[in-house]
Design an enzyme around this catalytic site. Sequence first.
Site, PDB file in Angstrom:
ATOM      1  N   ALA A  66       0.804  -1.229   0.000  1.00 59.50           N
ATOM      2  CA  ALA A  66       0.000   0.000   0.000  1.00 59.50           C
ATOM      3  C   ALA A  66       0.835   1.276   0.000  1.00 59.50           C
ATOM      4  O   ALA A  66       0.318   2.352  -0.305  1.00 59.50           O
ATOM      5  CB  ALA A  66      -0.939   0.003   1.204  1.00 59.50           C
TER       6      ALA A  66
ATOM      7  N   GLY B  25       3.851   2.671  -5.403  1.00 59.49           N
ATOM      8  CA  GLY B  25       3.273   3.593  -6.370  1.00 59.49           C
ATOM      9  C   GLY B  25       1.825   3.263  -6.703  1.00 59.49           C
ATOM     10  O   GLY B  25       0.946   4.142  -6.677  1.00 59.49           O
TER      11      GLY B  25
ATOM     12  N   ASP C 138       2.227  -2.559   4.446  1.00 56.37           N
ATOM     13  CA  ASP C 138       3.506  -2.485   3.725  1.00 56.37           C
ATOM     14  C   ASP C 138       4.622  -2.636   4.758  1.00 56.37           C
ATOM     15  O   ASP C 138       4.359  -2.690   5.965  1.00 56.37           O
ATOM     16  CB  ASP C 138       3.642  -1.166   2.936  1.00 56.37           C
TER      17      ASP C 138
ATOM     18  N   TYR D 245      11.776 -12.560 -12.117  1.00 58.27           N
ATOM     19  CA  TYR D 245      10.559 -11.802 -11.775  1.00 58.27           C
ATOM     20  C   TYR D 245       9.407 -12.281 -12.663  1.00 58.27           C
ATOM     21  O   TYR D 245       8.306 -12.556 -12.183  1.00 58.27           O
ATOM     22  CB  TYR D 245      10.822 -10.311 -11.980  1.00 58.27           C
TER      23      TYR D 245
ATOM     24  N   SER E 229       8.088 -15.556 -11.587  1.00 57.82           N
ATOM     25  CA  SER E 229       7.288 -15.458 -10.363  1.00 57.82           C
ATOM     26  C   SER E 229       5.893 -14.933 -10.691  1.00 57.82           C
ATOM     27  O   SER E 229       4.895 -15.373 -10.123  1.00 57.82           O
ATOM     28  CB  SER E 229       7.981 -14.572  -9.318  1.00 57.82           C
TER      29      SER E 229
HETATM   30  N1  LIG Z   1       5.049  -0.319 -11.986  1.00 60.12           N
HETATM   31  C1  LIG Z   1       4.972  -1.116 -13.029  1.00 60.12           C
HETATM   32  O1  LIG Z   1       5.315  -0.722 -14.172  1.00 60.12           O
HETATM   33  C2  LIG Z   1       4.408  -2.500 -12.882  1.00 60.12           C
HETATM   34  C3  LIG Z   1       4.285  -3.268 -14.039  1.00 60.12           C
HETATM   35  C4  LIG Z   1       3.782  -4.559 -13.945  1.00 60.12           C
HETATM   36  C5  LIG Z   1       3.388  -5.068 -12.701  1.00 60.12           C
HETATM   37  N2  LIG Z   1       3.520  -4.300 -11.596  1.00 60.12           N
HETATM   38  C6  LIG Z   1       3.091  -4.908 -10.319  1.00 60.12           C
HETATM   39  O2  LIG Z   1       2.235  -4.005  -9.639  1.00 60.12           O
HETATM   40  C7  LIG Z   1       2.376  -4.174  -8.220  1.00 60.12           C
HETATM   41  C8  LIG Z   1       2.650  -2.826  -7.579  1.00 60.12           C
HETATM   42  O3  LIG Z   1       3.834  -2.291  -8.168  1.00 60.12           O
HETATM   43  P1  LIG Z   1       4.391  -0.823  -7.878  1.00 60.12           P
HETATM   44  O4  LIG Z   1       4.851  -0.262  -9.161  1.00 60.12           O
HETATM   45  O5  LIG Z   1       3.426  -0.063  -7.032  1.00 60.12           O
HETATM   46  O6  LIG Z   1       5.707  -1.229  -7.059  1.00 60.12           O
HETATM   47  P2  LIG Z   1       6.336  -0.593  -5.755  1.00 60.12           P
HETATM   48  O7  LIG Z   1       7.718  -1.165  -5.655  1.00 60.12           O
HETATM   49  O8  LIG Z   1       6.166   0.893  -5.780  1.00 60.12           O
HETATM   50  O9  LIG Z   1       5.413  -1.214  -4.604  1.00 60.12           O
HETATM   51  C9  LIG Z   1       5.541  -2.523  -4.111  1.00 60.12           C
HETATM   52  C10 LIG Z   1       5.375  -2.436  -2.605  1.00 60.12           C
HETATM   53  O10 LIG Z   1       5.449  -3.777  -2.074  1.00 60.12           O
HETATM   54  C11 LIG Z   1       6.076  -3.659  -0.806  1.00 60.12           C
HETATM   55  N3  LIG Z   1       6.654  -4.943  -0.382  1.00 60.12           N
HETATM   56  C12 LIG Z   1       7.668  -5.622  -0.976  1.00 60.12           C
HETATM   57  N4  LIG Z   1       7.984  -6.702  -0.262  1.00 60.12           N
HETATM   58  C13 LIG Z   1       7.157  -6.720   0.816  1.00 60.12           C
HETATM   59  C14 LIG Z   1       7.012  -7.582   1.932  1.00 60.12           C
HETATM   60  N5  LIG Z   1       7.811  -8.650   2.100  1.00 60.12           N
HETATM   61  N6  LIG Z   1       6.060  -7.295   2.856  1.00 60.12           N
HETATM   62  C15 LIG Z   1       5.264  -6.210   2.709  1.00 60.12           C
HETATM   63  N7  LIG Z   1       5.350  -5.358   1.672  1.00 60.12           N
HETATM   64  C16 LIG Z   1       6.293  -5.604   0.739  1.00 60.12           C
HETATM   65  C17 LIG Z   1       7.177  -2.621  -1.034  1.00 60.12           C
HETATM   66  O11 LIG Z   1       7.637  -2.075   0.190  1.00 60.12           O
HETATM   67  C18 LIG Z   1       6.496  -1.616  -1.947  1.00 60.12           C
HETATM   68  O12 LIG Z   1       5.940  -0.520  -1.239  1.00 60.12           O
HETATM   69  C19 LIG Z   1       3.499  -5.197  -8.024  1.00 60.12           C
HETATM   70  O13 LIG Z   1       2.938  -6.468  -7.817  1.00 60.12           O
HETATM   71  C20 LIG Z   1       4.235  -5.168  -9.355  1.00 60.12           C
HETATM   72  O14 LIG Z   1       4.922  -6.362  -9.614  1.00 60.12           O
HETATM   73  C21 LIG Z   1       4.038  -3.036 -11.646  1.00 60.12           C
END
Ligand SMILES: NC(=O)c1ccc[n+]([C@@H]2O[C@H](COP(=O)([O-])OP(=O)(O)OC[C@H]3O[C@@H](n4cnc5c(N)ncnc54)[C@H](O)[C@@H]3O)[C@@H](O)[C@H]2O)c1
Length: 255
Positions: A19, A22, A42, A162, A165
């Site tokens: 949460a 981004g 988070d 990645y 996964s």
């Molecule tokens: N941003 C992109 O372009 C994109 C593209 C495809 C998929 N995604 C997916 O969207 C989702 C959100 O991505 P985002 O861009 O907001 O990424 P982000 O890195 O900004 O957010 C991910 C959050 O997960 C938290 N996190 C990681 N490990 C954790 C743990 N062990 N316990 C608790 N929290 C944990 C991190 O602290 C982080 O705040 C993710 O699943 C990502 O794989 C993002």
Amino acid sequence: MAWSIGAGLEDRGVVVTGAAGGIGRAVTQAFASAGARVCAVDLDPSQVDAVVAALPDPARHLAVGMDLLRLDEHERLLQRVRETFGRFDVLAHLAAILLRRPDLDAITEEDWDCQLDVNLKVTFFLNRAAARLFRAQGRGGRIINFTSQAWQTGGFGGSIVYAASKGGVVSLSRGLARTLAPDGITVNTVAPGAADTPMLYGMPPESLAAFIQQIPLGRPASPEEIAGAVVFLASDHARYITGATLNLTGGQLMY
Ligand SMILES: NC(=O)c1ccc[n+]([C@@H]2O[C@H](COP(=O)([O-])OP(=O)(O)OC[C@H]3O[C@@H](n4cnc5c(N)ncnc54)[C@H](O)[C@@H]3O)[C@@H](O)[C@H]2O)c1
């Protein structure tokens, strides 16, 4: 049924993981705007506190700083949500990590374990804990997991772990959707392509520019555009959708 994107979410208990990230921040705000009560989860307590403090009427919501790799804490987290909100209805599971390495040879065993553990193992155990509580409540439930377009393309070079996964997240979600459907629990995934968050900007600038050029809509998604799809999948409008993977790639992939 009311015809609004958040139909049916008023006073529902929602958990959003990742949460403080981004997209997670926008998803938290979107659920709160739809009238739901949101537990923002988070790693860093001060960051989730800030996310909840920025919501209108923060006292309706909950901020929890925890490492989801503590699998034994999942049940306690969800019970706390049920006790605080009086119910638990939706899990939106976004927490994930991407370790982008320059090439295949740079990937270590630690990279493998870390990404598979956070992205896939946590998804299974948290989904199962949610399903157990949904079953005990007897009202069904919604699970929205996050994959990536890489689930289908397989990624490239140093990012294929990645991608693997995230392929696992789709496969797992389909199996859970079939298994949990008799209990009225739906399980869907959203698959962003490029979304405008720090995760995207881990890429070298020239690769990023080439990546964005391949998007027919010509730009990355805003976090709010992804959040709208998540709220939809949790709403009454999506009651009959399960096992789906929603393609949010701006046309970069078409399936
Ligand atoms: N941003 C992109 O372009 C994109 C593209 C495809 C998929 N995604 C997916 O969207 C989702 C959100 O991505 P985002 O861009 O907001 O990424 P982000 O890195 O900004 O957010 C991910 C959050 O997960 C938290 N996190 C990681 N490990 C954790 C743990 N062990 N316990 C608790 N929290 C944990 C991190 O602290 C982080 O705040 C993710 O699943 C990502 O794989 C993002």
